[in-house]
Design an enzyme around this catalytic site. Structure first.
Site, PDB file in Angstrom:
ATOM      1  N   SER A  10     130.107 -68.222 -16.000  1.00  0.00           N
ATOM      2  CA  SER A  10     131.150 -67.213 -15.772  1.00  0.00           C
ATOM      3  C   SER A  10     131.747 -66.723 -17.083  1.00  0.00           C
ATOM      4  O   SER A  10     132.580 -65.826 -17.082  1.00  0.00           O
ATOM      5  CB  SER A  10     132.262 -67.771 -14.873  1.00  0.00           C
ATOM      6  OG  SER A  10     132.853 -68.914 -15.454  1.00  0.00           O
ATOM      7  N   ASN A  41     140.016 -76.904 -12.066  1.00  0.00           N
ATOM      8  CA  ASN A  41     140.560 -76.246 -10.870  1.00  0.00           C
ATOM      9  C   ASN A  41     142.017 -75.840 -11.056  1.00  0.00           C
ATOM     10  O   ASN A  41     142.401 -74.713 -10.717  1.00  0.00           O
ATOM     11  CB  ASN A  41     140.404 -77.154  -9.648  1.00  0.00           C
ATOM     12  CG  ASN A  41     138.947 -77.400  -9.298  1.00  0.00           C
ATOM     13  OD1 ASN A  41     138.055 -76.778  -9.882  1.00  0.00           O
ATOM     14  ND2 ASN A  41     138.696 -78.301  -8.362  1.00  0.00           N
ATOM     15  N   THR A  55     151.973 -29.223   6.092  1.00  0.00           N
ATOM     16  CA  THR A  55     151.569 -30.293   7.006  1.00  0.00           C
ATOM     17  C   THR A  55     150.271 -29.814   7.634  1.00  0.00           C
ATOM     18  O   THR A  55     150.092 -28.604   7.830  1.00  0.00           O
ATOM     19  CB  THR A  55     152.623 -30.553   8.110  1.00  0.00           C
ATOM     20  OG1 THR A  55     152.709 -29.383   8.931  1.00  0.00           O
ATOM     21  CG2 THR A  55     153.995 -30.859   7.522  1.00  0.00           C
ATOM     22  N   HIS A  56     149.368 -30.755   7.888  1.00  0.00           N
ATOM     23  CA  HIS A  56     148.036 -30.400   8.391  1.00  0.00           C
ATOM     24  C   HIS A  56     147.318 -29.431   7.444  1.00  0.00           C
ATOM     25  O   HIS A  56     146.454 -28.671   7.877  1.00  0.00           O
ATOM     26  CB  HIS A  56     148.096 -29.789   9.792  1.00  0.00           C
ATOM     27  CG  HIS A  56     148.953 -30.558  10.754  1.00  0.00           C
ATOM     28  ND1 HIS A  56     148.442 -31.482  11.642  1.00  0.00           N
ATOM     29  CD2 HIS A  56     150.300 -30.578  10.938  1.00  0.00           C
ATOM     30  CE1 HIS A  56     149.436 -32.009  12.345  1.00  0.00           C
ATOM     31  NE2 HIS A  56     150.571 -31.487  11.944  1.00  0.00           N
ATOM     32  N   SER A 113     130.341 -26.743 -15.781  1.00  0.00           N
ATOM     33  CA  SER A 113     129.068 -26.926 -15.089  1.00  0.00           C
ATOM     34  C   SER A 113     127.931 -26.652 -16.063  1.00  0.00           C
ATOM     35  O   SER A 113     128.040 -25.765 -16.902  1.00  0.00           O
ATOM     36  CB  SER A 113     128.988 -25.963 -13.905  1.00  0.00           C
ATOM     37  OG  SER A 113     127.635 -25.766 -13.537  1.00  0.00           O
ATOM     38  N   LYS A 160     132.438 -22.098 -14.286  1.00  0.00           N
ATOM     39  CA  LYS A 160     133.114 -23.216 -13.627  1.00  0.00           C
ATOM     40  C   LYS A 160     134.050 -23.990 -14.551  1.00  0.00           C
ATOM     41  O   LYS A 160     133.758 -24.230 -15.703  1.00  0.00           O
ATOM     42  CB  LYS A 160     132.086 -24.212 -13.079  1.00  0.00           C
ATOM     43  CG  LYS A 160     131.302 -23.732 -11.893  1.00  0.00           C
ATOM     44  CD  LYS A 160     132.136 -23.537 -10.626  1.00  0.00           C
ATOM     45  CE  LYS A 160     132.628 -24.820 -10.026  1.00  0.00           C
ATOM     46  NZ  LYS A 160     131.566 -25.626  -9.424  1.00  0.00           N
ATOM     47  N   ASN A 182     135.930 -27.576 -13.665  1.00  0.00           N
ATOM     48  CA  ASN A 182     136.059 -28.540 -12.578  1.00  0.00           C
ATOM     49  C   ASN A 182     137.135 -29.592 -12.853  1.00  0.00           C
ATOM     50  O   ASN A 182     137.238 -30.085 -13.981  1.00  0.00           O
ATOM     51  CB  ASN A 182     134.726 -29.246 -12.361  1.00  0.00           C
ATOM     52  CG  ASN A 182     133.614 -28.278 -12.000  1.00  0.00           C
ATOM     53  OD1 ASN A 182     133.855 -27.288 -11.312  1.00  0.00           O
ATOM     54  ND2 ASN A 182     132.428 -28.552 -12.485  1.00  0.00           N
ATOM     55  N   GLU A 218     138.934 -35.738  -9.426  1.00  0.00           N
ATOM     56  CA  GLU A 218     137.883 -36.185  -8.513  1.00  0.00           C
ATOM     57  C   GLU A 218     137.551 -37.654  -8.766  1.00  0.00           C
ATOM     58  O   GLU A 218     137.327 -38.428  -7.833  1.00  0.00           O
ATOM     59  CB  GLU A 218     136.637 -35.318  -8.689  1.00  0.00           C
ATOM     60  CG  GLU A 218     136.879 -33.870  -8.281  1.00  0.00           C
ATOM     61  CD  GLU A 218     135.757 -32.962  -8.755  1.00  0.00           C
ATOM     62  OE1 GLU A 218     134.642 -33.089  -8.247  1.00  0.00           O
ATOM     63  OE2 GLU A 218     135.997 -32.138  -9.647  1.00  0.00           O
ATOM     64  N   GLN A 235     134.598 -68.786  -8.020  1.00  0.00           N
ATOM     65  CA  GLN A 235     134.330 -68.226  -9.341  1.00  0.00           C
ATOM     66  C   GLN A 235     134.139 -66.707  -9.247  1.00  0.00           C
ATOM     67  O   GLN A 235     134.403 -65.983 -10.203  1.00  0.00           O
ATOM     68  CB  GLN A 235     133.087 -68.886  -9.920  1.00  0.00           C
ATOM     69  CG  GLN A 235     132.732 -68.411 -11.314  1.00  0.00           C
ATOM     70  CD  GLN A 235     131.695 -69.300 -11.945  1.00  0.00           C
ATOM     71  OE1 GLN A 235     131.985 -70.454 -12.239  1.00  0.00           O
ATOM     72  NE2 GLN A 235     130.487 -68.801 -12.114  1.00  0.00           N
ATOM     73  N   LYS A 256     137.009 -63.498  -9.930  1.00  0.00           N
ATOM     74  CA  LYS A 256     137.520 -62.836 -11.127  1.00  0.00           C
ATOM     75  C   LYS A 256     136.976 -61.416 -11.369  1.00  0.00           C
ATOM     76  O   LYS A 256     137.771 -60.523 -11.683  1.00  0.00           O
ATOM     77  CB  LYS A 256     137.313 -63.739 -12.347  1.00  0.00           C
ATOM     78  CG  LYS A 256     138.389 -64.834 -12.408  1.00  0.00           C
ATOM     79  CD  LYS A 256     138.104 -65.928 -13.398  1.00  0.00           C
ATOM     80  CE  LYS A 256     137.143 -66.981 -12.915  1.00  0.00           C
ATOM     81  NZ  LYS A 256     137.518 -67.624 -11.635  1.00  0.00           N
TER      82      LYS A 256
HETATM   83  N1  ARG Z   1     134.240 -71.359 -13.802  1.00  0.00           N
HETATM   84  C1  ARG Z   1     134.995 -71.897 -12.725  1.00  0.00           C
HETATM   85  C2  ARG Z   1     135.690 -70.772 -11.940  1.00  0.00           C
HETATM   86  O1  ARG Z   1     135.915 -69.742 -12.476  1.00  0.00           O
HETATM   87  C3  ARG Z   1     136.070 -72.771 -13.260  1.00  0.00           C
HETATM   88  C4  ARG Z   1     136.461 -73.835 -12.275  1.00  0.00           C
HETATM   89  C5  ARG Z   1     135.329 -74.727 -12.024  1.00  0.00           C
HETATM   90  N2  ARG Z   1     135.660 -75.852 -11.289  1.00  0.00           N
HETATM   91  C6  ARG Z   1     134.692 -76.641 -10.788  1.00  0.00           C
HETATM   92  N3  ARG Z   1     135.065 -77.659 -10.126  1.00  0.00           N
HETATM   93  N4  ARG Z   1     133.425 -76.355 -10.986  1.00  0.00           N
HETATM   94  O2  ARG Z   1     135.990 -70.926 -10.778  1.00  0.00           O
END
Ligand code: ARG
Length: 472
Positions: free
Chosen positions: A33, A119, A164-165, A292, A298, A300, A305, A337, A340
């Site tokens: 990660s 964790n 409206t509408h 364009s 044009k 745009n 958009e 994981q 993120k």
């Molecule tokens: N790379 C992991 C994540 O983003 C970190 C936590 C990992 N914990 C584990 N018990 N493998 O979730």
């Protein structure tokens, strides 16, 4: 297939003790990660400094060990900031990369992970990230508000039809329409403030799932990291299992981004419509438009958009997070994981959108003659004519019906409603006096809209004053 899977030979594995084989190369690629969580480095380092300060405070580290760890973390932080740090995907994530680099330089760092798990570490990093992200987006949204306010102040006297509408409804001050955007973006800012408040609880000490047998001081850590309430009292999460499993904040943050994106897209759509030749109320700055490759004439409204398009992406991120956490058993599972990338994407895109909206609206110019021509349509004041009858004692339903008949007559006679002969109008309802057509005096009509929240000039002036003060 499987024969292509080679065993990686590497040092790795903070957890290597009970394993006889290292992860497959493919597994390393699949499970790393660090390619996306490296951006958590400043928060990871802050968390480790807070945690080691606490370990020293309770006597698990000496003051000297703590200071060495802090100096090492600062040096690594500087290298990362300068782009000189070598990230190693074999070390999986930001946490292990930093810890291993630190341990190579500072032997005492082998004690850093005492009473901590990745964790609760990743939960802490993300809470620090959310506090930062919410503050950052607040500044950008305020910037967009300021750009909108400037236009509202500059062109505060311009009237346009309100819709409206998407059908012409009643006249409004353009500034009133723009102040609606300020309200929408203000609610977004308020929402990010709530998310930041929800983020403000310290996970460290929850360990992997069930805390630790060591005599740590969670309140001390919380104070170190700024997880405190308005009175400076530490805010520490109450349940270790919930703490490492909980991803509500991710969903809340993505929700706030998705809703901001929805607002951006609605504003964008108004601007696109207003810029079309059919409406022609505004022109958008060349700097946020494109041409364009084929049609030379044009221009745009691409930024608008894209604002519309990005809102789909922000909604998708929210959906990803809801689906990711749905049905997941307590507590931490590696699925998490994947929490993120959507969060980072929502942050980055929302930040960009806010800036682009500010640039686009900030450079917008009014085509006053087109606005004036559109708002001169007397039918926009048909409701005022009904109110006129109401003031003369006619029940509103009956007044509405009578004015409907006037509108129909204007259609049949192919005349603007205010040009109809008075006798013909009076023939439709005896409530119409000789002064009935005075209702169509636009500035008089606007001045009568003086109640709180209405688009009359006195109210708009107050709204602008309110926003100027608030956004200063
Ligand atoms: N790379 C992991 C994540 O983003 C970190 C936590 C990992 N914990 C584990 N018990 N493998 O979730």
């Amino acid at each position: 297939m499987c024969s292509r899977v080679i065993m990686a030979k590497q040092s790795q594995a903070t957890w290597g003790g009970r394993f006889s084989a290292a992860p497959a190369e493919l597994m390393l690629t699949f499970s790393e990660s660090v390619s996306f969580d490296a951006r958590l480095a400043p928060f990871d380092i802050a968390g480790s400094k807070g945690h080691s300060a606490m370990l020293a405070h309770v006597g698990i580290l000496t003051a000297k060990e703590r200071d060495e760890i802090h100096a090492g973390l600062d040096a690594i932080g500087a290298e990362i900031a300068a782009g000189r740090f070598k990230w190693n995907r074999q070390l999986e994530d930001v946490h292990m990369n930093i810890e291993q680099a630190l341990t190579k330089r500072v032997p005492a760092a082998a004690k850093l992970h005492t009473a901590r798990s990745r964790n609760d570490q990743v939960a802490t990093d993300m809470r620090l990230f959310f506090k930062h992200a919410c503050a950052d987006l607040d500044v950008r949204l305020a910037g967009a508000q300021r750009a909108i306010l400037q236009v509202a102040e500059r062109d505060g006297d311009v009237l346009i039809p309100g819709y409206t509408h998407l059908q012409r409804a009643q006249p409004v001050a353009l500034a009133h329409h723009l102040c609606a955007y300020l309200e929408m973006l203000q609610r977004d800012r308020d929402r990010f403030a709530v998310v930041a408040d929800h983020a403000n609880w310290c996970p460290l000490g929850s360990g992997a799932i069930a805390g630790t047998t060591l005599p740590i001081d969670r309140e001390f850590t919380a104070r170190q990291l700024g997880f405190v309430d308005a009175k400076g009292r530490p805010r520490v999460t109450r349940n270790s299992m919930d703490t490492v499993a909980d991803r509500d904040l991710f969903v809340e943050f993505a929700t706030a981004c998705a809703l901001a994106g929805t607002h951006f897209s609605r504003i964008a759509e108004d601007l696109i419509i207003w810029m079309s030749s059919e409406f022609g109320y505004i022109d958008l700055p060349d700097t946020f438009c494109t041409g364009s490759s084929l049609m030379p004439q044009k221009k745009n409204p691409d930024s608008c958009e894209l604002l519309r398009g990005k809102s789909a992406r922000l909604q998708g991120n929210l959906q990803t997070l809801l689906t990711l956490t749905k049905g997941l058993p307590l507590t931490y599972n590696r699925d998490l994981q994947e929490d993120k990338p959507p969060v980072f994407d929502s942050f980055d895109q929302t930040a960009l959108c806010a800036d682009v909206l500010a640039g686009t609206i900030g450079g917008m110019t009014l085509r006053r003659e087109r606005c004036a021509a559109a708002v001169a349509d007397p039918a926009l004041l048909a409701t005022d004519l009904a109110d006129y009858l109401v003031e003369r004692g006619v029940p509103f339903r009956e007044a509405h019906h009578a004015v409907g008949a006037v509108v129909k007559l204007a259609e049949v006679r192919k005349l603007p409603i205010d040009q109809l002969p008075t006798e013909e109008v009076q023939a439709l309802h005896d409530g119409f006096g000789p002064d009935w057509a005075e209702v169509f005096d636009l500035s008089r009509a606007m001045a009568r809209r003086r109640g709180t929240g209405m688009p009359g000039p006195a109210q708009v002036k107050m709204q602008l004053k309110h926003w100027r003060k608030r956004l200063e």
